[in-house]
Design an enzyme around this catalytic site. Structure first.
Site, short mmCIF file in Angstrom:
data_model
loop_
_atom_site.label_atom_id
_atom_site.label_comp_id
_atom_site.label_asym_id
_atom_site.label_seq_id
_atom_site.Cartn_x
_atom_site.Cartn_y
_atom_site.Cartn_z
N ASN A 1 135.69 36.43 1.99
CA ASN A 1 136.88 35.80 1.41
C ASN A 1 138.18 36.47 1.87
O ASN A 1 139.24 36.23 1.32
CB ASN A 1 136.80 35.81 -0.13
CG ASN A 1 136.77 37.22 -0.69
OD1 ASN A 1 136.81 38.21 0.07
ND2 ASN A 1 136.70 37.35 -2.00
N ASP B 1 137.08 52.68 -1.65
CA ASP B 1 136.72 52.10 -2.94
C ASP B 1 135.40 52.64 -3.50
O ASP B 1 134.64 53.32 -2.81
CB ASP B 1 136.68 50.57 -2.83
CG ASP B 1 135.91 50.08 -1.61
OD1 ASP B 1 135.16 50.89 -1.01
OD2 ASP B 1 136.06 48.92 -1.24
N GLU C 1 140.82 41.81 -3.72
CA GLU C 1 140.39 40.42 -3.69
C GLU C 1 141.59 39.49 -3.52
O GLU C 1 142.74 39.92 -3.71
CB GLU C 1 139.66 40.10 -5.00
CG GLU C 1 138.42 40.94 -5.27
CD GLU C 1 137.21 40.54 -4.41
OE1 GLU C 1 137.39 39.90 -3.35
OE2 GLU C 1 136.09 40.86 -4.82
N HIS D 1 138.76 39.76 1.76
CA HIS D 1 139.17 40.98 1.05
C HIS D 1 139.10 42.20 1.95
O HIS D 1 138.33 42.26 2.90
CB HIS D 1 138.39 41.17 -0.26
CG HIS D 1 136.99 41.65 -0.15
ND1 HIS D 1 135.96 41.12 -0.90
CD2 HIS D 1 136.41 42.64 0.57
CE1 HIS D 1 134.83 41.76 -0.63
NE2 HIS D 1 135.09 42.68 0.26
C1 GLP Z 1 132.47 45.51 0.44
C2 GLP Z 1 133.45 46.65 0.71
C3 GLP Z 1 134.42 46.29 1.80
C4 GLP Z 1 133.67 45.73 2.99
C5 GLP Z 1 132.93 44.47 2.58
C6 GLP Z 1 132.19 43.81 3.72
O1 GLP Z 1 132.94 44.56 -0.43
N1 GLP Z 1 134.17 47.03 -0.46
O2 GLP Z 1 135.17 47.44 2.16
O3 GLP Z 1 134.55 45.45 4.03
O4 GLP Z 1 132.01 44.84 1.58
O5 GLP Z 1 130.87 44.27 3.78
P1 GLP Z 1 129.96 44.18 5.06
O6 GLP Z 1 130.54 45.14 6.04
O7 GLP Z 1 128.59 44.63 4.60
O8 GLP Z 1 130.01 42.76 5.52
#
Ligand code: GLP
Length: 261
Positions: A156, A85, A163, A158
């Site tokens: 959440n 992404d 989402e 995702h």
């Molecule tokens: C972002 C990314 C996700 C990731 C999520 C969790 O939203 N788009 O791919 O899994 O963050 O982030 P973290 O690993 O910092 O908890």
């Protein structure tokens, strides 16, 4: 290395998982599995296609891959990557972009070929995004499909930026971020108002086409999303639970993230 694997057939979990004592141990184990596949593919003259994620979760895994490159000569010359992404709109040179994150966390430190790196383009004209998304998925297919897809998980549930409510059949597309996600990601921006409202993300359908999926989760804050994804019925309101439909998916978690299992 201390790992505990629970068999999906013996208890009620719907996705197998491995628990590690620390995030560092889990991250090193995943890096080793990736390195093994890269080397196996090298031996038979094939490319290794990796689906990569951003966020703090995969950072120690990238650090270990860099260490293996520098100290053990692990080469990335046969590696092709597709990132999940990117924010929209977002310039690749911005320090908040996922392009920048990947350069800093991995690409600049290994011998991967520039033309083998793919991160969704946050500068595409809005009218062209639909076509762009389809071409991103086609590029993945043309590369032979993703051998290992690495995922983190949002609080959440995702995955990528899919989402709650995302369709299990979705491809790469433009989405609107949940407020909850913008707040969680605001730490990388100076103000919440600066966090983009939208992003381009590979879809759940794109992710499910991968040959193997490894979802990484560390810490107490992820325990609820991990529990819902592994133990409860698959539902589009918890995107990671849709991974139950995949036959080669494993969650790699630390003790804190396993608290509710
Ligand atoms: C972002 C990314 C996700 C990731 C999520 C969790 O939203 N788009 O791919 O899994 O963050 O982030 P973290 O690993 O910092 O908890």
């Amino acid at each position: 290395m201390m790992a505990r694997t629970l068999n999906t057939n013996l208890i009620s979990n719907k996705i197998p998982y491995e628990i590690y004592e620390s995030s560092k141990q889990g991250a090193i184990a995943v890096a080793q599995m990736i390195a093994t596949l890269i080397k196996e593919k090298q031996r038979v003259g094939e490319n290794c296609v990796l689906g990569l994620a951003t966020g703090s979760t995969p950072e120690p895994m990238y650090a270990e891959l860099i260490r293996m490159h520098k100290e053990e000569g692990l080469s990335f010359k046969n590696v092709i990557t597709f990132n999940l992404d990117e924010y929209y709109p977002m310039k690749p040179e911005s320090s908040q972009s996922y392009h920048y994150f990947m350069e800093k966390q991995l690409f600049a430190h290994v011998d991967i070929k520039e033309e083998n790196v793919h991160v969704p383009d946050g500068t595409i004209q809005e009218n062209d995004i639909k076509e762009y998304g389809a071409s991103y998925d086609k590029q993945i297919a043309d590369a032979g499909g993703i051998d290992i897809q690495i995922l983190g998980i949002g609080n959440n549930g995702h995955i990528g930026f899919n989402e709650p409510g995302a369709s299990r059949y979705s491809g790469t597309r433009l989405i609107t971020l949940d407020e909850n996600t913008r707040e969680a990601n605001a730490r990388n921006f100076s103000h919440l108002e600066e966090v983009p409202y939208r992003a381009i993300t590979m879809g759940i359908g794109s992710i499910l086409k991968s040959k193997k999926i490894m979802l990484l989760a560390w810490g107490d804050k992820k325990a609820d999303a991990v529990q819902k994804s592994i133990l409860e019925e698959a539902t589009e309101s918890v995107p990671a639970s849709l991974l139950q439909a995949h036959n080669n998916c494993v969650f790699i978690i630390d003790t804190a993230a396993s608290r509710l299992l």
